[in-house]
Write a protein that holds these residues in place. Structure first.
Motif, PDB file in Angstrom:
ATOM      1  N   SER B  79      13.542   2.535   6.376  1.00 35.84           N
ATOM      2  CA  SER B  79      12.307   3.470   7.026  1.00 35.84           C
ATOM      3  C   SER B  79      11.281   2.444   7.630  1.00 35.84           C
ATOM      4  O   SER B  79      10.948   1.512   7.016  1.00 35.84           O
ATOM      5  CB  SER B  79      11.858   4.498   6.220  1.00 35.84           C
ATOM      6  N   HIS B  81       8.319   3.516   7.540  1.00 39.29           N
ATOM      7  CA  HIS B  81       7.138   3.898   6.569  1.00 39.29           C
ATOM      8  C   HIS B  81       7.788   3.903   5.003  1.00 39.29           C
ATOM      9  O   HIS B  81       8.131   4.942   4.590  1.00 39.29           O
ATOM     10  CB  HIS B  81       6.619   5.415   6.920  1.00 39.29           C
ATOM     11  N   GLY B  83       7.904   4.011   1.304  1.00 41.43           N
ATOM     12  CA  GLY B  83       7.229   5.121   0.474  1.00 41.43           C
ATOM     13  C   GLY B  83       6.632   4.481  -0.782  1.00 41.43           C
ATOM     14  O   GLY B  83       6.984   3.145  -0.943  1.00 41.43           O
ATOM     15  N   ARG B  86       6.968   1.848  -3.826  1.00 37.74           N
ATOM     16  CA  ARG B  86       7.890   0.692  -3.352  1.00 37.74           C
ATOM     17  C   ARG B  86       6.719  -0.218  -2.383  1.00 37.74           C
ATOM     18  O   ARG B  86       6.805  -1.552  -2.559  1.00 37.74           O
ATOM     19  CB  ARG B  86       8.921   1.183  -2.345  1.00 37.74           C
ATOM     20  N   ILE B 306       0.147   1.687   2.516  1.00 40.94           N
ATOM     21  CA  ILE B 306       0.336   2.981   2.352  1.00 40.94           C
ATOM     22  C   ILE B 306      -0.012   4.045   3.485  1.00 40.94           C
ATOM     23  O   ILE B 306       0.760   5.101   3.770  1.00 40.94           O
ATOM     24  CB  ILE B 306      -0.600   3.552   1.057  1.00 40.94           C
TER      25      ILE B 306
END
Lengths: 423, 598
Positions: B79, B81, B83, B86, B306
């Motif tokens: 991805s 983005h 999460g 991680r 984040i």
């Protein structure tokens, strides 16, 4: 590796080198001369290249497979999200944007994913981002019809009429995917462009688009009836009726054509002819029943119907006057409120400019003393004048006073029948 | 083809074994492969080798790019983005692991790789160890793949240089050639990583070689092109980011671009000053903290990611989105600022990885942000965001890396659009001038000095006039002797002067020098021509040749003739060692030490 025994010239002064391999003049170091006999390093280098090529091919191939799989996975997830959003199972389509973006990371140039991303962006309301994406796509594929069509829709939504029309034109002239038949695709674009023009009230350009459509459309009922309905909505009832009639010669029971012909006839000003078409629709559909009800209402308000007796004529005239007065009163016209006897009603808060309605006020002042059965009886001139007042009042109210009631609508249709479409 | 039977093979061997037959086959081999028929000199072989280096470096860089992608997939997932947690843990933990490897086992892999390659060229005679190449490959792939804000280009440059160096050593090339292998490989590595051969060649000349050198240009170009061919063969022709179409509609738009130049110049200064102060400060910290620094940088980057995962890694996919109006101007501005911070942290802590991609990222974001802001302030001006992002990249590149030629040609090469050249030149020049005015030493030179090295720099090299033969020669009084004239006649000329040596024209552009004693030797035949006294010829010089060439030719000769290029027998003057030294003294260049700039 060994040096050639033959002598060579100095690279600087171009004069012959000495036996010790140094230039006698400028004293530079002699360079090696590599020959075909130096086969070992060359062979090893060639082998290295071959091995490197094979190994890299292997790595690239397996990595490409992985990337393709990831692209497919993220595309599928994006499509799923969009489907759920379309079905109403999901409120927010934003994850689809992330998913299509991720898919594009692994399949950079995939045209279909890029198109899907623009759809997802539009769905999330990110119109300017979608526009940027589409423009980038158009830069890459300027002749692509799909991209131009999407751009046309987006620009249309942004009220950028000229750009939208330009993109519709590009879509018409553009290239469609190889596996699709371009003719129906282009017809679809023309329909969409005509709808867009119709929404803008650009009737002449709609006519042009519809003429182009008529030239390319196959003679199959769905397309022809869609074309006729557009003609009808554009006010060309004659052409619409011609198409519907043509379809009825192919299939006399074609419900869509019958209803369309009825509406075209009605819009053309003949509810009696319209009734004949509607009555042919068997079994009666909801649409036909609604149309019949409308025709009934019109007949109930038409004092000029052949079957109407003298008493019915006066009753219908009085009803028309009352409906028109109520329509104006509901719209906040002061004299009409006085006529219907509800002065100071909430609608009066939206009072209109009195000067605009002064003509109607004087007219109503003249007519109102005559508005009873006794005085109207045998006075065709007054009936005529009252109906003209009702028609004109309804038409004036249509512009300024919001949605009409069913009775108002019936009066408007009657007005078209009696006074012509363009009035 | 019918295979040989054992009987026929035996008879063939028997035939070859006889001395007469062996001689026959040797003659045949010599006829087919005569010595020197297909022979190439070392400089020609060097060009062939440059192509081979380009191909091999292309393979390495393709695999390196895949390794970065695979590391990213493995560590952060597919991805865009990643999460929480991680996104925070991966760069922090990988930073710690990389620090242990880099500080304890492979100290040479720290940093971008540009200065290390330059150091190999100028200090270590082109030597880059295989161990450095392998560790650079692995640790850079892990650091970039784990989200450190660094790019793959500079490590690819060092990997290419290391590969070339290893090949050169294996082929036992001369010291001079071996030294040149590093930039040849560097150009190949960079070209394959950035998919732009011209940019790679110019960058290597400006930043690695540090001077324009015609001798190596051919090899550098060949290696860069061959590596790009390999890269495109395997990874396709698609660019790193899609370039929007651009057209300069009105000259007034250039003012808007000039504003971007100013903003880019200031941003460049901020970045360079941050690195300048942060890097030595971090190095002054206790030794044990060196093991933690990349991990802490990774942790901070993870926290930023984040909310803004765009700051992780090279970020080319985000550059692409920024060029196509995908972010509002506020976000673009924030991304430029955060990337600056993240890159400064990653780089100053010594994490292996390059500056090329992060600089382009910052430039694109800044350019896009300025464009969108201008769009809002001046709606009447056409402000294409993509073009601004592109020009912004050039501005930051010119301001931070201080490679002005590369910055202009890079944008031209990447965009493939000549219309953009005016905005690029204006913007880059402004950014470069601002950066140079407030930060005298370029970033890479600054880094090498912080490391205790003083490497040559194209920007810092003082502008010295090249002295030519014309500056040193003096006219000859009278005339040169002719090879065909009689010795008796020549003696008359000799007797009329006090000169110790005399030039002799032998015709067809050949010259010699005879001493007064030789000419006046009574033992020689008076009627014989002067030519009879000549034992060795001397090389001729031209007025436009450098004094360096003249000195090489001079050796222990008392003088050399300077002749006309259009008539090799026409003497324009003579040059002696004293003349050359006088010319150097006059130009004030006899001082050996180089002017210190900072």
């Amino acid at each position: 590796m060994r040096m050639s025994e033959e002598t060579a010239n100095c690279t600087i002064c171009r004069q012959p080198l000495g036996e010790n391999g140094r230039c006698q003049h400028c004293d530079v170091e002699t360079t090696h001369t590599w020959t075909i006999q130096d086969w070992r390093p060359l062979l090893t280098l060639s082998l290295l290249i071959v091995m490197g090529f094979s190994f890299t091919s292997l790595i690239v191939s397996s990595y490409s497979d992985k990337r393709s799989a990831l692209a497919a996975e993220y595309t599928a997830a994006g499509i799923r999200t969009m489907d759920e959003w379309t079905r109403g199972a999901r409120k927010n389509p934003a994850p689809a944007v992330d998913e299509f973006e991720a898919a594009l990371v692994y399949s950079h140039d995939d045209f279909q994913i890029q198109l899907k991303l623009t759809d997802a962006l539009m769905a999330t309301g990110a119109a300017s981002e979608a526009l940027g994406q589409l423009r980038a796509l158009r830069d890459q594929h300027p002749g692509n019809a799909l991209v131009n069509l999407k751009l046309a829709r987006l620009e249309g939504r942004r009220q950028h009429v000229d750009e939208a029309l330009r993109y519709y034109q590009n879509a018409l002239e553009g290239e469609w995917p190889d596996h699709t038949d371009p003719v129906p695709q282009r017809a679809g674009v023309l329909f969409e462009a005509a709808e867009f023009l119709l929404s803008l009230g650009r009737h002449k350009e709609v006519e042009g688009a519809l003429r182009s459509l008529a030239a390319v459309l196959p003679n199959s009922p769905p397309e022809q009836e869609k074309l006729a309905s557009l003609y009808l909505r554009n006010g060309n009832t004659g052409r619409a009726l011609d198409i519907y009639r043509e379809q009825l010669t192919i299939d006399a029971k074609d419900t869509t054509a019958l209803l369309g012909a009825a509406q075209a006839t009605l819009a053309g000003g003949s509810y009696t002819a319209a009734r004949r078409y509607v009555e042919e629709v068997k079994p009666g559909s909801a649409e036909s029943r609604e149309l019949l009800a409308k025709l009934d209402r019109m007949e109930a308000l038409d004092p000029f119907a052949r079957s109407a007796t003298g008493r019915i004529r006066t009753e219908r005239t009085l009803a028309a006057f009352r409906i028109a007065a109520e329509r104006l009163a509901g719209c906040g016209v002061p004299f009409a409120q006085a006529l219907v006897g509800n002065v100071g009603s909430p609608a009066s808060a939206n009072e209109k400019d009195p000067e605009q309605w002064s003509g109607f006020a004087k007219w109503a002042e003249q007519l109102s003393p005559m508005m009873n059965e006794r005085k109207l009886r045998g006075r065709d001139d007054v009936i005529e004048s009252t109906m003209r007042f009702a028609f004109q009042a309804e038409m004036a109210a249509q512009k300024d006073c919001g949605n009409p009631t069913q009775d108002d609508e019936a009066l408007l249709f009657l007005a078209r029948e009696r006074m012509g479409v363009n009035q | 083809m019918k295979p040989h039977s054992p009987r026929s093979r035996e008879s063939l061997l028997k035939l070859m074994a006889t001395p007469v037959r062996r001689k026959y086959f040797e003659t045949l081999r010599r006829m087919l492969l005569p010595q020197g028929l297909i022979s190439i000199r070392e400089e020609q072989f060097f060009l062939v080798l440059a192509i081979a280096i380009g191909i091999l470096a292309g393979f390495c860089v393709v695999i390196f790019r895949i390794a970065i992608g695979a590391a990213r997939l493995l560590l952060l997932g597919g991805s865009m983005h990643p999460g929480f947690p991680r996104v925070v843990l991966v760069p922090a933990l990988m930073g710690l692991a990389i620090a242990v490897a880099a500080v304890r086992f492979f100290p040479r892999v720290r940093g971008s790789g540009v200065n290390q390659t330059k150091g190999a060229l100028y200090i270590y005679d082109g030597y880059i160890s295989a161990e450095t190449v392998v560790s650079k490959f692995i640790l850079s792939a892990l650091s970039i793949g784990s989200g450190q804000s660094l790019g793959p280009e500079d490590p690819a440059l060092q990997i290419g240089a290391g590969l070339a160096s290893a090949l050169g050593r294996w082929l036992k090339l001369s010291k001079e050639r071996l030294r040149l292998m590093a930039p040849v490989g560097a150009a190949a590595g960079l070209a394959a990583a950035f998919n732009a051969p011209i940019t790679a060649v110019l960058f290597v000349i400006e930043e690695v070689i540090g001077r324009w050198s015609a001798g190596i240009l051919g090899a550098v170009v060949l290696s860069a092109i061959s590596s790009v061919v390999v890269e495109r063969w395997f990874l396709g022709n698609e660019p790193l980011f899609r370039i929007p179409q651009y057209r300069l509609d009105h000259a007034g738009e250039l003012i808007a671009y000039a504003i971007l130049g100013v903003v880019g110049g200031v941003a460049s200064l901020v970045f360079v000053k941050t690195i300048k102060n942060l890097r030595p400060w971090l190095r002054r910290q206790p030794q044990w903290s060196q093991y933690l620094q990349p991990g802490v940088a990774g942790l901070l980057i993870g926290f930023i990611a984040i909310w803004y995962p765009q700051v992780m890694g090279a970020g080319y996919e985000w550059i692409d989105l920024a060029m196509h109006n995908r972010f509002p101007w506020e976000v673009l501005g924030i991304l430029a600022g955060l990337k600056l911070l993240a890159t400064a942290l990653s780089f100053a802590t010594g994490t292996p990885g390059g500056l090329f991609a992060p600089v382009l990222f910052m430039g694109a974001m800044l350019g896009g942000s300025v464009a969108m802001l201008e769009q809002q302030l001046f709606p009447s001006i056409a402000v294409p965001v993509g073009a601004y992002a592109l020009v912004g990249m050039g501005a930051l590149f010119a301001g931070i890396l201080r490679a002005p030629m590369t910055s202009v040609f890079m944008i031209l090469e990447v965009s493939g659009n000549y219309s953009i050249i005016l905005p690029v030149i204006i913007c880059n020049t402004i950014s470069y001038v601002i950066s140079r005015s407030f930060q005298e030493v370029p970033l890479f030179d600054l880094l090498s000095r912080q490391d205790g090295l003083d490497l040559p720099s194209l920007e810092e090299s003082p502008e010295q006039a090249i002295l030519v033969v014309e500056d040193a020669m003096h006219p000859i009084l009278g005339r040169a002797l002719l090879g065909d004239e009689a010795i008796a006649s020549a003696r008359n000329i000799v007797a009329s002067t006090q000169d110790a040596h005399f030039l002799v024209s032998l015709g067809d552009g050949r010259w010699s020098v005879l001493s007064r004693e030789t000419l006046l030797d009574p033992a020689s035949d008076q009627g014989a021509p002067v030519r009879a006294l000549v034992r060795v010829r001397v090389p001729r010089l031209y007025q436009d040749q450098s004094l360096d060439v003249a000195l090489r030719f001079m050796k222990d000769r008392p003088m050399l003739p300077v002749v006309h290029r259009g008539n090799l027998d026409l003497l324009m003057g003579v040059v002696s060692v004293e003349d050359i030294l006088r010319a150097y003294r006059k130009a004030g260049l006899a001082e050996p030490e180089r002017a210190e700039v900072s």
